[in-house]
Design an enzyme around this catalytic site. Structure first.
Site, mmCIF file in Angstrom:
data_model
loop_
_atom_site.group_PDB
_atom_site.id
_atom_site.type_symbol
_atom_site.label_atom_id
_atom_site.label_comp_id
_atom_site.label_asym_id
_atom_site.label_seq_id
_atom_site.Cartn_x
_atom_site.Cartn_y
_atom_site.Cartn_z
ATOM 1 N N TYR A 1 17.973 59.658 77.510
ATOM 2 C CA TYR A 1 18.730 58.407 77.476
ATOM 3 C C TYR A 1 18.111 57.392 78.428
ATOM 4 C CZ TYR A 1 21.000 59.588 81.937
ATOM 5 O OH TYR A 1 21.252 59.881 83.256
ATOM 6 N N CYS A 2 18.446 56.129 78.194
ATOM 7 C CA CYS A 2 18.058 55.040 79.093
ATOM 8 C C CYS A 2 19.292 54.147 79.270
ATOM 9 C CB CYS A 2 16.860 54.270 78.533
ATOM 10 S SG CYS A 2 17.177 53.425 76.972
ATOM 11 N N ARG A 3 19.109 52.879 79.492
ATOM 12 C CA ARG A 3 20.258 52.000 79.711
ATOM 13 C C ARG A 3 21.000 51.714 78.407
ATOM 14 N NH1 ARG A 3 20.995 46.462 79.722
ATOM 15 N NH2 ARG A 3 18.762 46.123 79.492
#
Length: 129
Positions: free
Chosen positions: A90-92
């Protein structure tokens, strides 16, 4: 005998055409919701990766996530992970994790999960509960 050869060639070409048009089920990126991600990361063997930069990671991250930043060294930095175990990324908001998931797929990881909407969706969902 000639009919058998033609039949063999027909079956072989049909088989090869069918196989070339289907994607391998074991090496796909699976987009998952926050609820699905919670179940996936509850499994001991899942490798959870946060690909945001260090400051983003330090400001808040999913428990037990490793911070492997998406940068020019990402491919080298994932070499220590086990390709046979599931990996969740995941990221932002989902842009960087999509690119990382593609890199993981090309590197031969077998099960790849990407958090839909990224950390923002994760924290938004938690705030609703």
């Amino acid at each position: 005998m000639k009919n058998n050869n033609w039949m063999f060639l027909f079956i072989l070409s049909t088989f090869l055409t069918f196989n070339s048009c289907t994607e391998s089920k074991g090496n796909q990126v699976n987009m998952v919701s926050s609820e699905e991600m919670k179940k996936i990361i509850s499994l001991d063997e899942t490798q959870l990766i946060d690909v945001r930069d260090f400051n983003e990671y330090e400001s808040g991250h999913i428990t037990d996530a490793q911070n492997i930043i998406y940068d020019e060294d990402f491919e080298a930095n994932i070499s220590g992970l086990d390709k046979t175990k599931p990996v969740a990324v995941y990221c932002r908001t989902g842009g960087r994790s999509e690119k990382c998931a593609s890199i993981l797929k090309k590197a031969g990881f077998e099960k790849i999960y990407e958090l839909e909407g990224g950390y923002e969706a994760w924290t938004y969902k938690d705030n609703l509960e």
